[in-house]
Design an enzyme around this catalytic site. Structure first.
Site, PDB file in Angstrom:
ATOM      1  CG  HIS A 192      -4.945  -0.824   7.783  1.00 51.62           C
ATOM      2  ND1 HIS A 192      -4.571  -1.521   6.736  1.00 51.62           N
ATOM      3  CD2 HIS A 192      -4.077   0.323   7.823  1.00 51.62           C
ATOM      4  CE1 HIS A 192      -3.198  -1.277   6.363  1.00 51.62           C
ATOM      5  NE2 HIS A 192      -2.817   0.029   7.243  1.00 51.62           N
ATOM      6  CG  ASP A 242      -5.271  -3.940   4.613  1.00 53.58           C
ATOM      7  OD1 ASP A 242      -4.692  -4.137   5.639  1.00 53.58           O
ATOM      8  OD2 ASP A 242      -6.004  -3.153   4.191  1.00 53.58           O
ATOM      9  CG  HIS A 243      -0.008  -4.225   8.173  1.00 49.64           C
ATOM     10  ND1 HIS A 243      -0.180  -3.010   7.660  1.00 49.64           N
ATOM     11  CD2 HIS A 243       0.033  -4.337   9.560  1.00 49.64           C
ATOM     12  CE1 HIS A 243      -0.380  -2.132   8.698  1.00 49.64           C
ATOM     13  NE2 HIS A 243      -0.230  -2.896   9.885  1.00 49.64           N
ATOM     14  CE  LYS A 252      -1.925   1.751   3.733  1.00 48.32           C
ATOM     15  NZ  LYS A 252      -0.839   2.670   4.700  1.00 48.32           N
TER      16      LYS A 252
HETATM   17  C1  BG6 Z   1       0.281   1.686   8.109  1.00 52.68           C
HETATM   18  C2  BG6 Z   1       0.105   3.340   8.067  1.00 52.68           C
HETATM   19  O1  BG6 Z   1      -0.557   1.348   6.992  1.00 52.68           O
HETATM   20  O2  BG6 Z   1      -0.297   1.045   9.189  1.00 52.68           O
HETATM   21  C3  BG6 Z   1       0.720   3.761   9.226  1.00 52.68           C
HETATM   22  O3  BG6 Z   1       0.633   3.587   6.943  1.00 52.68           O
HETATM   23  C4  BG6 Z   1      -0.026   3.265  10.549  1.00 52.68           C
HETATM   24  O4  BG6 Z   1       0.300   5.078   9.434  1.00 52.68           O
HETATM   25  C5  BG6 Z   1       0.121   1.521  10.326  1.00 52.68           C
HETATM   26  O5  BG6 Z   1       0.893   3.648  11.825  1.00 52.68           O
HETATM   27  C6  BG6 Z   1      -0.555   0.823  11.792  1.00 52.68           C
HETATM   28  O6  BG6 Z   1      -0.099  -0.487  11.695  1.00 52.68           O
HETATM   29  P1  BG6 Z   1      -0.270  -1.312  13.190  1.00 52.68           P
HETATM   30  O7  BG6 Z   1      -0.022  -2.614  12.455  1.00 52.68           O
HETATM   31  O8  BG6 Z   1       0.979  -0.800  13.885  1.00 52.68           O
HETATM   32  O9  BG6 Z   1      -1.685  -1.040  13.805  1.00 52.68           O
END
Ligand code: BG6
Length: 481
Positions: free
Chosen positions: A240, A177-178, A148
């Protein structure tokens, strides 16, 4: 069957490779999930020898793999790591990379390409992969993971899909999308469809509202340059938060097959009513404008809250409230399903007839788990009630280290050819279609007032007012003060 697999990471000098990708691959190796002959080839413009890159990756593994470092395992794993410098948007440099890889593979191979580069490089690299005939091999598979942001609006996402499809077929494309790789997000489908008790009440007859909160403690930090042209809706909501919403709101798929699931996810997004700008809140934390890379008069929201309605049989009349912001008091991602009050209040004179509604909370992170709160009679009182909790914590049941990093599952699935946790082209486009009008309003002369909020606080009061207007408050079930 082809036994040789290569993973080619574009953008290998970047943070993501060091913090997430190589530690995840190392963990897969420790778990014997990277089998057969494999090569991990890093590429970026920075000049490193193989040894220098390995040393950098070793630091990443030591710090971020979540396991105690095993010298012997590392030494064995590192023998599979290679690095070739060059600009992959230059077809000659990519050719050098290709020749290096072919020499290592010496025959038919499977290949996973990982685009961990700036988004403006996606298309040039994909085109070069096509030109050098690297997108197909009759002997093995070819797949590509795209990080992304996937576009900045519907038009650009659509154009990017078209460009990628001119080289790779959709079944070769893995848009990451992690959040979908997070264990707790994966578990939502299991909670709903591996149990008989939840699905019968998972609808407007029993559910009052759904609250999705993705609260971050971190601020924008050194990412001002990227973030200021992105903002909360593009950075967190289009991907997300909407993905979490689909998991909660979709209909049961006919099977666990990737496309059966993704069809349902797309369908529920298509049922979301266009978002009314009056149902939105945008805010920026104090001090954001002073960051490097941020315009001194920036109107970019670092926090957003939205009310969504889903126009289908199941969810008619049930609002979905979504909020996410940076520089808040705590890090917490949680989905809360709030149920209706009992239809008849038998204990009318207790608590003035008001009960806390039953809530089912799915804590995505950090204390992963599920909580169900309900009312109980306070002992030794006549009819006073108090909310109590049934709690499941992953750490208690499965152990402290049971939850792998999201990238581990996602890389493994891409290697196994299971795209279920990756976003399909149509789903991405529907998500943008939903977000675009809100972003356009927020970036226009008719933008609502940009609220401000204190760093390290609870977010803007306007987000509370959004719910208060509907007679509700944000609910969190996993945090007990
Ligand atoms: C990313 C965003 O995709 O996800 C970041 O670009 C955000 O801004 C992050 O901080 C949050 O991921 P996680 O896994 O820490 O909740």
């Amino acid at each position: 069957m082809v036994e040789v697999t290569s993973i080619l990471i574009f953008g290998a000098s970047g943070d993501l490779t060091k913090r997430k990708l190589v530690p995840a691959l190392y963990n897969l190796y420790l778990k014997e999930r990277l089998t057969g002959e494999f090569h991990i080839l890093g590429n970026s413009r920075s000049k490193f020898s193989h040894e220098e890159w390995r040393a950098k990756m070793r630091e990443g593994v030591e710090e971020f793999s979540g396991n105690s470092f095993d010298e012997t395992a590392w030494t064995q794993f590192a023998e599979h790591l290679w690095y070739v410098a060059g600009s992959a948007q230059d077809v000659n440099d990519l050719k050098t990379l290709k020749e290096f890889l072919e020499e290592k593979e010496s025959g038919a191979s499977n290949r996973l390409y990982y685009l961990s580069v700036a988004p403006n490089l996606y298309v040039p690299i994909v085109k070069n992969l096509g030109e050098l005939n690297m997108a197909r091999d009759p002997g093995g598979w070819r797949r590509i993971i795209v990080e992304k942001p996937f576009g900045t609006d519907l038009k650009s996402a659509h154009a990017l899909n078209d460009e990628i499809h001119s080289v790779f077929e959709e079944k070769q494309v893995y848009r990451i999308d992690h959040y979908l790789g997070k264990e707790t997000a994966q578990n939502i489908m299991f909670l709903r469809f591996a149990n008989a008790i939840f699905e019968p009440i998972w609808n407007r007859n029993y559910v009052d509202s759904v609250h999705i909160s993705v609260l971050e403690q971190v601020d924008v930090g050194h990412r001002g340059g990227y973030y200021d042209s992105s903002g909360a809706l593009r950075d967190m909501f289009q991907n997300h938060l909407l993905q979490l919403l689909t998991l909660i709101a979709m209909e049961p798929p006919a099977s666990f097959d990737a496309d059966a699931v993704r069809n349902e996810k797309t369908k529920v997004l298509q049922a979301v009513r266009p978002i009314d700008p009056f149902d939105t809140v945008c805010a920026q934390y104090e001090g954001y404008k002073e960051l490097e890379g941020v315009a001194s008069d920036s109107q970019t929201p670092t926090y957003a809250a939205l009310k969504l309605n889903i126009d289908n049989w199941r969810w008619q009349g049930v609002p979905f409230y979504l909020r996410s912001g940076k520089a808040l008091e705590r890090k917490l991602s949680e989905i809360t399903v709030v149920f209706h009050q009992p239809p008849h209040t038998l204990f009318r004179d207790s608590n003035n007839g008001n009960f806390t509604p039953n809530i089912l909370s799915i804590c995505v992170q950090p204390d992963e788990g599920i909580h169900l709160s309900f009312e109980a009679k306070v002992p030794d009182s006549a009819r006073r009630t108090q909310s109590v909790n049934l709690e499941f914590h992953y750490a208690d049941t499965f152990g402290e280290c049971a939850i792998p990093e999201a990238y581990e599952r996602l890389l493994l699935d891409a290697l196994l050819g299971d795209p279920g946790l990756f976003t399909r082209s149509d789903t991405i486009e529907v998500s943008w279609q939903l977000m675009d009008p809100v972003i356009a309003t927020w970036e226009s002369d008719e933008a609502p007032m940009l609220a401000t909020y204190a760093r390290g606080g609870q977010g803007p009061k306007e987000a509370d007012e959004l719910l208060a207007n509907d007679g509700r408050v944000w609910r969190l079930g996993c945090v007990h003060e």
